[in-house]
Design an enzyme around this catalytic site. Sequence first.
Site, PDB file in Angstrom:
ATOM      1  N   GLU A 224       1.194   1.262 -11.031  1.00 46.73           N
ATOM      2  CA  GLU A 224       2.638   1.348 -10.746  1.00 46.73           C
ATOM      3  C   GLU A 224       3.309   2.501 -11.497  1.00 46.73           C
ATOM      4  O   GLU A 224       4.424   2.381 -12.000  1.00 46.73           O
ATOM      5  CB  GLU A 224       3.334   0.008 -11.019  1.00 46.73           C
ATOM      6  CG  GLU A 224       2.852  -1.059 -10.045  1.00 46.73           C
ATOM      7  CD  GLU A 224       3.724  -2.283 -10.004  1.00 46.73           C
ATOM      8  OE1 GLU A 224       4.956  -2.155 -10.111  1.00 46.73           O
ATOM      9  OE2 GLU A 224       3.173  -3.375  -9.833  1.00 46.73           O
TER      10      GLU A 224
ATOM     11  N   GLN B 211     -10.960  -3.519 -33.501  1.00 46.53           N
ATOM     12  CA  GLN B 211     -11.232  -2.978 -34.837  1.00 46.53           C
ATOM     13  C   GLN B 211     -11.209  -4.081 -35.898  1.00 46.53           C
ATOM     14  O   GLN B 211     -12.070  -4.128 -36.780  1.00 46.53           O
ATOM     15  CB  GLN B 211     -10.205  -1.894 -35.176  1.00 46.53           C
ATOM     16  CG  GLN B 211     -10.566  -1.043 -36.381  1.00 46.53           C
ATOM     17  CD  GLN B 211     -11.746  -0.118 -36.118  1.00 46.53           C
ATOM     18  OE1 GLN B 211     -12.089   0.137 -34.973  1.00 46.53           O
ATOM     19  NE2 GLN B 211     -12.362   0.361 -37.177  1.00 46.53           N
ATOM     20  N   ILE B 212     -10.227  -4.952 -35.815  1.00 47.75           N
ATOM     21  CA  ILE B 212     -10.097  -6.040 -36.793  1.00 47.75           C
ATOM     22  C   ILE B 212     -11.291  -6.989 -36.715  1.00 47.75           C
ATOM     23  O   ILE B 212     -11.797  -7.475 -37.735  1.00 47.75           O
ATOM     24  CB  ILE B 212      -8.768  -6.796 -36.577  1.00 47.75           C
ATOM     25  CG1 ILE B 212      -7.589  -5.909 -37.011  1.00 47.75           C
ATOM     26  CG2 ILE B 212      -8.750  -8.130 -37.327  1.00 47.75           C
ATOM     27  CD1 ILE B 212      -6.227  -6.408 -36.574  1.00 47.75           C
TER      28      ILE B 212
ATOM     29  N   GLY C  66       0.782  -1.225   0.000  1.00 48.57           N
ATOM     30  CA  GLY C  66       0.000   0.000   0.000  1.00 48.57           C
ATOM     31  C   GLY C  66       0.814   1.274   0.000  1.00 48.57           C
ATOM     32  O   GLY C  66       1.520   1.569   0.974  1.00 48.57           O
TER      33      GLY C  66
ATOM     34  N   SER D 299       1.607   6.523 -17.417  1.00 50.43           N
ATOM     35  CA  SER D 299       2.489   6.809 -18.554  1.00 50.43           C
ATOM     36  C   SER D 299       3.118   8.191 -18.407  1.00 50.43           C
ATOM     37  O   SER D 299       4.282   8.401 -18.766  1.00 50.43           O
ATOM     38  CB  SER D 299       1.706   6.731 -19.868  1.00 50.43           C
ATOM     39  OG  SER D 299       1.346   5.398 -20.153  1.00 50.43           O
TER      40      SER D 299
ATOM     41  N   THR E 178      -0.549   4.146  -2.478  1.00 46.88           N
ATOM     42  CA  THR E 178      -1.551   5.114  -2.926  1.00 46.88           C
ATOM     43  C   THR E 178      -2.653   5.317  -1.875  1.00 46.88           C
ATOM     44  O   THR E 178      -3.045   4.382  -1.180  1.00 46.88           O
ATOM     45  CB  THR E 178      -2.189   4.629  -4.248  1.00 46.88           C
ATOM     46  OG1 THR E 178      -1.159   4.513  -5.221  1.00 46.88           O
ATOM     47  CG2 THR E 178      -3.251   5.580  -4.739  1.00 46.88           C
TER      48      THR E 178
END
Length: 369
Positions: free
Chosen positions: A353, A326-327, A114, A356, A116
């Site tokens: 973790e 999409q495919i 822990g 970005s 966050t």
Amino acid sequence: MIAQMVRDFAEKEIRPNLNKWDAEEYFPVDTMKQMGELGLLGIYIPEEYGGSGMGYFEYATALMELGKVCGGVGLSVAAHNSLCTGHIYYHGSEEQKKKYLPKLASGEWIGAWGLTEPNTGSDAMRMKTTAVKEGNEWVINGAKNWITHGLSGDVAVVLVRTGELLDSKGITAFIIEKGTPGFSAVKIKDKLGVRASETAELIFDNVRVPDANVIGEVGMGFVQAMKVLDGGRISIAALSCGVARGAYEASVKYAKEREQFGRPISQFQAISFKLADMATQVEAAEMLTFQAAYRKNEGLPVTKEGAFAKYYASEVSVTCGNEAVQIMGGYGYTKEYPAEKFLRDAKLMTIGEGTSEIQKLVISREILK
């Protein structure tokens, strides 16, 4: 051999159940314990502490194989190994290692970690959970949020403020066992993805912890946590690679079988070029991940390389999940096909973790030193 073992286990024990676990947000504790018996819950823990005594190549490989089947189960294995177990292994005393690592590595105990809180995610130094020393004990009050295995975990490593706000030497790591008076948890429900991995809020109401449960020196918890996250990011990168490859392989299979205008859609350049991009990105993500794993094995700094791998691989997993939907078109938008789950699971990889954005912060600091 490691890859084949995990692949066989995932196909037999996880794939038949993954849609049910996903729909019900069910955390398969028994399956976790089975993986403990296979040595997957203490992969890089030395044999003297009950672990498998392997390295980060094996660890990354195992997570990649799990990610190809279920990102949620893979996330639980990653969090258990890298965060809780890893924190005790890298920073705990010999007594703490002997007491906790054999139980964690075998799967007898499930671990949580822990950092966050409800109001502090990336801004961890503003944490409000505090510990005040009274005699030979510490009294902890506050809450932690988004904690993997917060409810089912038998033991948690928790980062708590013992000094002044914003002081990087004012945070301390504690080991807290389930059942300690005042220590409780509430399950977080209705997540977008990784729903087979349990997430909870931890609550501390005058929780008394003995001084013996402090990991390392008082005030060094934040420094320890940053090192733990360096290694943890390699695990999320590996898991991201697995999710990405799972989405890619499902796309290739579908594109070869699905026919439109009298031929398989894989023969249309619009689709084949998507597959080419996915294949290239997955390969690059895996290479970045194994580069970081190599440095971790060699005891070299991994802050930059771990961030490289985590940032790139997590974004690739989202791209591959999105392209898979999409495919597959309309079918990709249903739970009958695997694409939508890969996309939902992938999104967590860009958040957990270290987002970005935080990875780019880490990378830019490292390259501008």
